[in-house]
Structure formats: C-alpha cells, structure tokens
Design an enzyme around this catalytic site. Sequence first.
Site, PDB file in Angstrom:
ATOM      1  N   THR A  61       0.736  -1.301  -0.316  1.00 33.23           N
ATOM      2  CA  THR A  61      -0.182   0.302  -0.106  1.00 33.23           C
ATOM      3  C   THR A  61       0.826   1.393   0.081  1.00 33.23           C
ATOM      4  O   THR A  61       0.578   2.290  -0.438  1.00 33.23           O
ATOM      5  CB  THR A  61      -0.858   0.023   1.503  1.00 33.23           C
ATOM      6  OG1 THR A  61      -1.686  -1.524   1.458  1.00 33.23           O
ATOM      7  CG2 THR A  61      -1.428   1.213   0.889  1.00 33.23           C
ATOM      8  N   SER A  91       1.220  -7.446  -1.178  1.00 32.03           N
ATOM      9  CA  SER A  91       1.791  -8.691  -0.409  1.00 32.03           C
ATOM     10  C   SER A  91       1.571  -9.645  -0.617  1.00 32.03           C
ATOM     11  O   SER A  91       1.851 -11.104  -0.051  1.00 32.03           O
ATOM     12  CB  SER A  91       2.639  -8.248   0.587  1.00 32.03           C
ATOM     13  OG  SER A  91       1.592  -7.714   1.417  1.00 32.03           O
ATOM     14  N   THR A 121       1.479  -4.725   4.599  1.00 37.34           N
ATOM     15  CA  THR A 121       1.287  -5.531   5.664  1.00 37.34           C
ATOM     16  C   THR A 121       0.804  -6.618   5.406  1.00 37.34           C
ATOM     17  O   THR A 121       0.983  -7.534   6.163  1.00 37.34           O
ATOM     18  CB  THR A 121       0.604  -4.187   6.490  1.00 37.34           C
ATOM     19  OG1 THR A 121      -1.012  -4.381   5.478  1.00 37.34           O
ATOM     20  CG2 THR A 121       1.177  -2.875   6.204  1.00 37.34           C
ATOM     21  N   ASP A 122      -0.123  -6.661   4.118  1.00 35.54           N
ATOM     22  CA  ASP A 122      -0.540  -8.236   4.614  1.00 35.54           C
ATOM     23  C   ASP A 122       0.188  -9.668   4.797  1.00 35.54           C
ATOM     24  O   ASP A 122      -0.330 -10.707   5.409  1.00 35.54           O
ATOM     25  CB  ASP A 122      -1.251  -8.694   3.510  1.00 35.54           C
ATOM     26  CG  ASP A 122      -3.232  -7.620   3.073  1.00 35.54           C
ATOM     27  OD1 ASP A 122      -3.089  -6.933   4.283  1.00 35.54           O
ATOM     28  OD2 ASP A 122      -3.185  -7.442   2.382  1.00 35.54           O
ATOM     29  N   THR A 156       2.742 -10.440  14.257  1.00 35.27           N
ATOM     30  CA  THR A 156       1.818 -10.938  13.389  1.00 35.27           C
ATOM     31  C   THR A 156       1.041  -9.217  13.270  1.00 35.27           C
ATOM     32  O   THR A 156       1.360  -8.417  13.910  1.00 35.27           O
ATOM     33  CB  THR A 156       0.462 -11.749  14.245  1.00 35.27           C
ATOM     34  OG1 THR A 156      -0.493 -12.147  13.843  1.00 35.27           O
ATOM     35  CG2 THR A 156       0.201 -11.207  15.481  1.00 35.27           C
ATOM     36  N   CYS A 171      -5.240 -19.129  19.019  1.00 37.61           N
ATOM     37  CA  CYS A 171      -4.976 -18.476  20.215  1.00 37.61           C
ATOM     38  C   CYS A 171      -4.280 -16.806  19.441  1.00 37.61           C
ATOM     39  O   CYS A 171      -3.143 -17.030  19.462  1.00 37.61           O
ATOM     40  CB  CYS A 171      -4.605 -18.461  20.817  1.00 37.61           C
ATOM     41  SG  CYS A 171      -5.441 -19.960  21.960  1.00 37.61           S
TER      42      CYS A 171
HETATM   43  N1  LIG Z   1      -0.941  -2.310   3.320  1.00 36.06           N
HETATM   44  C1  LIG Z   1      -0.968  -3.085   3.341  1.00 36.06           C
HETATM   45  O1  LIG Z   1       0.112  -2.749   2.404  1.00 36.06           O
HETATM   46  C2  LIG Z   1      -2.158  -4.157   2.596  1.00 36.06           C
HETATM   47  C3  LIG Z   1      -1.354  -4.398   0.792  1.00 36.06           C
HETATM   48  N2  LIG Z   1      -2.665  -5.596   0.534  1.00 36.06           N
HETATM   49  C4  LIG Z   1      -0.155  -5.519   0.964  1.00 36.06           C
HETATM   50  O2  LIG Z   1      -0.200  -6.181   1.870  1.00 36.06           O
HETATM   51  O3  LIG Z   1       0.418  -5.092   0.525  1.00 36.06           O
END
Ligand SMILES: NC(=O)C[C@H](N)C(=O)O
Length: 334
Positions: A11, A55, A85-86, A156, A271
Amino acid sequence: MRISVLYTGGTIGMVETPQGLAPGADLQGWLTDLLAGTDLAGQVAVTTMEPLVDSSNVTPLLWQRIVDQIRRDDESDGFVVLHGTDTMAYTSAALSYALTDLDRPVVVTGSQLPLGTPNSDADANVMGALEAASSGRLHSVAVFFDHELLDGARVTKASSYDLRAFTSPNVPLLARQSPTWQWLRTPQSGQGWGEPGSSRPAPYRRCDVPVFSMVPGMGTDRLTSMLRPLPQAVLLRAFGVGNVPTEEPGLITVLERTIAAGVPVVVASQCYQADVDPNRYAAGRELAEVGAVGARDMTVEAAYAKICFLISQGLRGGELARWIGVNIAGELTS
Ligand SMILES: NC(=O)C[C@H](N)C(=O)O
C-alpha cells in the site's frame, strides 16, 4: 553510513486505480523529499524489486530474491525492506531464518495508508525504519511500525485498519520511538542454521504446506480429503494450548497415518497469544502421542516460514519435526 532500501510493493506506494489500490506512486521522489535536510539525505539508495506486488502475491521466491539482494550488497550498513502489510509477518520471519549470520540490520516496514494521502503513516514508518537501521543498535531482522520496533520472527498483523498494525504477542517490544528512541531489550537470537562456518542456507523454494484451523464439529472425512494428495507438512491451528476434537471418530487416526507416511504435523494455536503444549490436556495428548509437534510460542507466520525454510534445506519427516523445536532465529522461547 549507507542504507539500502528494497522496495517490493504494498500500500505504501499504491495509488487509486479503477481496479482498486495498485502500485504506481513515485516512491523514489517521495523518499528524496522526505529525507531532504535530515542526516540521512544522500545516504539512502533505493532498489525497486520488479514487479511491485500487493504482498498477497508474495511467494517464497520473493523471500529469496530479497535475501539474494541483501547478500550481494557488501557496501550497505543496513537495509530497509518496504513491503505490503498483509504478508509482512511471513516475510520478516523468512528473512530472519535465512540471514542469521548477516550481522547487519534488516528493518521491514510499509504502511496502512498510501504515501501522500491524508494522515498516512508512510512518512513515520519509513523514517523510523531508517533510523533503526542506521542506529548501530540492531544487527538482526526487525519490523518497524507505528513507532515500535519488533523482532522479525515474532510479529503478526493484528489489525487490517489501525495504524498499529503489528504486534509481537508473545514477546515485548525491542524499542519504542516516542518521539526519542527507547531501547527496551536486545533481540532474541537463535542458534542459526547449520554448523558455524558451514555454507549458507539453501534458497527458499515454494512448498506444499496446508495451514488449517480445527473448528467445532470438524469431520474426519473433511480432514481426510484436505490431506489428499499428501502435502510436504501440515500446520494445524488447534484450540488453546494445542487441543483437537479427540472424540471425533477416526480424526486422530487420520493424523497418525499422515505422520506415519512421513508428513510432519506441526500444531500451532488459534489464540492470538499462545504457548502450545499438546501434552497438557487429554484432548491434545493423543496428538502428541501420534507424533505431532507443538509450535510452542511461535506465531503461525513464523511456524509456516520455518517449515518452508526447513523443507528448502532438504529436511523431511521426523528430521524436519525435530527442527521445529530448535530456536533458529529467536522465533521461539528456548
Ligand atoms: N497495507 C498494505 O500494504 C496492504 C496491501 N494489501 C499489501 O499487503 O500489499
């Protein structure tokens, strides 16, 4: 001081398109403006890893391309990996296993909102990651996000929308930047891969490792069909400390036969915070008795990346299962 930025996508560098957010921003230009007038101006080189990806499309092959790019760069004092982030937690764990001997910092970051958009976290995350990588205090793989520095093999993704997207549920922070740096503890390390001085780890390859969650009422037939054809290993997200529906007729037998056929079954937890010990309850002990191994306090991401790492090193069956309990890169508490 020279810091190398490896830009893989995510992103952070995305723009709105008719199909939704996709890579397309001028990341290099934005970074030059961001660093102008700071101590880091002129010390940061950007390598764009084409094709830039969301990602969700990262595979172990990109993990390896990042490892190779870092290994061939003897000039840089540290690295910042810009990543979506994914699946960032998988990549940071994968880099941790493959780079235990590096002795230079690798800081993975990205953002929840694209650079240049209102309230974007891109500026703060990248500046913090660069500061951590050039601090002289870090020598391993870490994730920097929302003013926090976390062990790379421990993170995580905890939120799909909050700017505090990452946590390390089973260990405390490494450092906090608020606004000055507070270094709270030294990163956990592990024994690395192989004997000291031995050759570097073999490259990551794609692996066939299903990850699935036990659910109330899970049937034996469904479990059986999910394990056909036999995969290279299984990562099972059990309940609590590693419990499964042992009263479901035939369920344990299916797992027992899978293990007997040379497929390691690694038991993690559903968990958020967990330390898996299948021996604790009768509803878990049968799993341990047929040879399943607990992931202890590894995250699911760290456990999955570790299984892929071990498969890439040529380990199979019981040998792979034995290495699950070995602390390679600080991914579990030893
Ligand atoms: N915030 C992000 O980067 C999410 C994006 N869909 C990725 O993982 O590339």
